[in-house]
Design a protein around this motif. Structure first.
Motif, PDB file in Angstrom:
ATOM      1  N   GLY A  67       0.817  -1.205   0.000  1.00 54.93           N
ATOM      2  CA  GLY A  67       0.000   0.000   0.000  1.00 54.93           C
ATOM      3  C   GLY A  67       0.849   1.251   0.000  1.00 54.93           C
ATOM      4  O   GLY A  67       0.604   2.205  -0.751  1.00 54.93           O
ATOM      5  N   MET A  68       1.874   1.254   0.833  1.00 57.09           N
ATOM      6  CA  MET A  68       2.799   2.392   0.903  1.00 57.09           C
ATOM      7  C   MET A  68       3.564   2.537  -0.409  1.00 57.09           C
ATOM      8  O   MET A  68       3.687   3.634  -0.968  1.00 57.09           O
ATOM      9  N   ALA A  69       4.087   1.414  -0.913  1.00 55.74           N
ATOM     10  CA  ALA A  69       4.824   1.448  -2.173  1.00 55.74           C
ATOM     11  C   ALA A  69       3.942   1.953  -3.312  1.00 55.74           C
ATOM     12  O   ALA A  69       4.372   2.782  -4.126  1.00 55.74           O
ATOM     13  N   GLY A  70       2.693   1.455  -3.367  1.00 55.67           N
ATOM     14  CA  GLY A  70       1.792   1.829  -4.440  1.00 55.67           C
ATOM     15  C   GLY A  70       1.412   3.290  -4.412  1.00 55.67           C
ATOM     16  O   GLY A  70       1.378   3.960  -5.456  1.00 55.67           O
ATOM     17  N   ARG A  71       1.118   3.801  -3.225  1.00 57.26           N
ATOM     18  CA  ARG A  71       0.712   5.196  -3.130  1.00 57.26           C
ATOM     19  C   ARG A  71       1.867   6.143  -3.430  1.00 57.26           C
ATOM     20  O   ARG A  71       1.707   7.120  -4.159  1.00 57.26           O
ATOM     21  N   ILE A  72       3.046   5.877  -2.851  1.00 53.21           N
ATOM     22  CA  ILE A  72       4.177   6.773  -3.090  1.00 53.21           C
ATOM     23  C   ILE A  72       4.679   6.607  -4.519  1.00 53.21           C
ATOM     24  O   ILE A  72       4.869   7.591  -5.239  1.00 53.21           O
ATOM     25  N   GLY A  73       4.909   5.360  -4.951  1.00 49.39           N
ATOM     26  CA  GLY A  73       5.379   5.142  -6.313  1.00 49.39           C
ATOM     27  C   GLY A  73       4.393   5.661  -7.344  1.00 49.39           C
ATOM     28  O   GLY A  73       4.786   6.268  -8.347  1.00 49.39           O
ATOM     29  N   GLY A  74       3.104   5.432  -7.091  1.00 50.06           N
ATOM     30  CA  GLY A  74       2.096   5.924  -8.017  1.00 50.06           C
ATOM     31  C   GLY A  74       2.089   7.438  -8.107  1.00 50.06           C
ATOM     32  O   GLY A  74       1.951   8.012  -9.193  1.00 50.06           O
ATOM     33  N   SER A  75       2.265   8.110  -6.969  1.00 53.87           N
ATOM     34  CA  SER A  75       2.240   9.572  -6.974  1.00 53.87           C
ATOM     35  C   SER A  75       3.477  10.156  -7.649  1.00 53.87           C
ATOM     36  O   SER A  75       3.440  11.275  -8.169  1.00 53.87           O
ATOM     37  N   LEU A  76       4.587   9.401  -7.650  1.00 52.05           N
ATOM     38  CA  LEU A  76       5.809   9.854  -8.318  1.00 52.05           C
ATOM     39  C   LEU A  76       5.841   9.459  -9.795  1.00 52.05           C
ATOM     40  O   LEU A  76       6.757   9.866 -10.520  1.00 52.05           O
ATOM     41  N   SER A  77       4.864   8.662 -10.230  1.00 51.63           N
ATOM     42  CA  SER A  77       4.765   8.255 -11.627  1.00 51.63           C
ATOM     43  C   SER A  77       4.678   9.481 -12.532  1.00 51.63           C
ATOM     44  O   SER A  77       3.905  10.402 -12.285  1.00 51.63           O
ATOM     45  N   GLY A  78       5.509   9.497 -13.561  1.00 48.64           N
ATOM     46  CA  GLY A  78       5.502  10.622 -14.477  1.00 48.64           C
ATOM     47  C   GLY A  78       6.450  11.745 -14.087  1.00 48.64           C
ATOM     48  O   GLY A  78       6.536  12.747 -14.799  1.00 48.64           O
ATOM     49  N   THR A  79       7.179  11.594 -12.969  1.00 49.51           N
ATOM     50  CA  THR A  79       8.157  12.591 -12.543  1.00 49.51           C
ATOM     51  C   THR A  79       9.572  12.053 -12.777  1.00 49.51           C
ATOM     52  O   THR A  79       9.763  10.895 -13.134  1.00 49.51           O
ATOM     53  N   ASP A  80      10.567  12.899 -12.521  1.00 52.31           N
ATOM     54  CA  ASP A  80      11.959  12.488 -12.665  1.00 52.31           C
ATOM     55  C   ASP A  80      12.531  11.916 -11.372  1.00 52.31           C
ATOM     56  O   ASP A  80      13.702  11.512 -11.341  1.00 52.31           O
ATOM     57  N   THR A  81      11.753  11.889 -10.310  1.00 50.21           N
ATOM     58  CA  THR A  81      12.244  11.417  -9.020  1.00 50.21           C
ATOM     59  C   THR A  81      12.601   9.936  -9.084  1.00 50.21           C
ATOM     60  O   THR A  81      11.863   9.131  -9.655  1.00 50.21           O
ATOM     61  N   VAL A  82      13.731   9.583  -8.478  1.00 53.67           N
ATOM     62  CA  VAL A  82      14.141   8.181  -8.380  1.00 53.67           C
ATOM     63  C   VAL A  82      13.518   7.589  -7.116  1.00 53.67           C
ATOM     64  O   VAL A  82      13.551   8.200  -6.041  1.00 53.67           O
TER      65      VAL A  82
END
Length: 293
Positions: A67-82
């Motif tokens: 859940g944590m991975a999905g929410r954070i990774g999903g919110s960073l989707s489309g950005t340049d953040t690693v």
């Protein structure tokens, strides 16, 4: 040397996410990396913390479960953040799909020296979710009911909560009539569940979609059609290895845009946390997230 910000879910898996971070943090700092640790009050707050860190050029680490991975990774989707994962939850299925080491030393090596890998994400659109993004899978049916039971369990934790939740869900299940539209082609099926998978794993290490790849630009749609309940329990056991896909009751479709509808207001879930009601439309977002793996 990389600068990390670890966003911690303090209650991941019913235990402290901090405990899972401590040995890794020591290894990162001993190697000369800088590590900041921030604690989230909620998944929404975690997303805010991740964006703030990413805007400063930090590698963002999600410390928790799917859940944590999905929410954070999903919110960073489309950005340049690693993005990086520190598995500290019950399922850790997306970390498993990426082949991440489970020991602190191995994970530290990946985070310190691994090259970012571009992976796909899933855009989710429904009445409840105006185009949020998740990482692993979206599932609609008996498994979403089971996951709801597992997340609400006060007595059981880990795999036990998933098995108990699954048993309760299956015993009370009646087949649903699904309408599944894959890249414009409509399929009508009756059965237990429909899973749109970016990752091959879900539900505490079950290999639901053995052919799914996180970087192929497609979603694998696994349909478990109507079958006697004793046979469904046998298929659940086969999820450990992926052998269920050889059964005639299991069908796999593939596509870039999937719409799932049903004859009643069935729940759907995503990455173990998102909980809403059909219909839902899903779109793959190719190479949208840069992850250390």
């Amino acid at each position: 040397m990389r600068q990390f910000t670890a966003v911690v879910n303090p209650t991941a898996g019913g235990s402290s996410g901090t405990a899972g971070l401590l040995p890794l943090a020591r290894l990162l700092r001993e190697a000369g990396a800088r590590l900041d640790t921030v604690y989230s009050r909620s998944l929404e707050h975690a997303q805010e913390l991740a964006h703030d860190a990413g805007a400063r050029g930090h590698v963002v680490l999600a410390v928790g479960g799917d859940g944590m991975a999905g929410r954070i990774g999903g919110s960073l989707s489309g950005t340049d953040t690693v993005f990086g994962l520190v598995p500290a939850g019950r399922g850790n299925d997306f970390a498993r799909a990426l082949g991440l080491p489970t020991d602190a030393a191995g994970l530290a090596e990946v985070l310190l020296h691994g090259e970012p890998r571009a992976v796909d994400t899933i855009e989710v659109e429904s009445a409840a979710h105006p185009r949020i993004r998740v990482l692993g899978s979206v599932y609609a049916g008996v498994d979403a009911v089971a996951n709801r039971h597992a997340n609400n369990s006060r007595l059981l934790r880990g795999a036990a909560s998933y098995y108990a939740g699954g048993l309760r869900a299956v015993l009370g299940w009646r087949p649903a009539a699904y309408r599944i539209t894959v890249d414009g082609t409509r399929h009508e099926r009756t059965g237990y569940t429909v899973i749109a998978a970016n990752s091959g794993f879900y539900g505490f290490g079950r290999k639901i979609a053995p052919g799914a790849r996180v970087d192929d630009g497609l979603l694998d749609v696994v349909v478990i059609n109507e079958a006697p309940k004793h046979l469904f329990f046998a298929m659940m056991n086969e999820l450990k290895t992926g052998a269920h896909v050889a059964r005639p009751q299991v069908e796999i479709l593939r596509g870039k845009e999937i719409r799932i509808e049903a004859d009643r207001p069935l729940p759907y879930g995503a990455d173990g946390e998102v909980d809403a009601t059909l219909p839902v439309t899903l779109r793959v977002r190719p190479a949208a997230l840069n992850v250390l793996a």
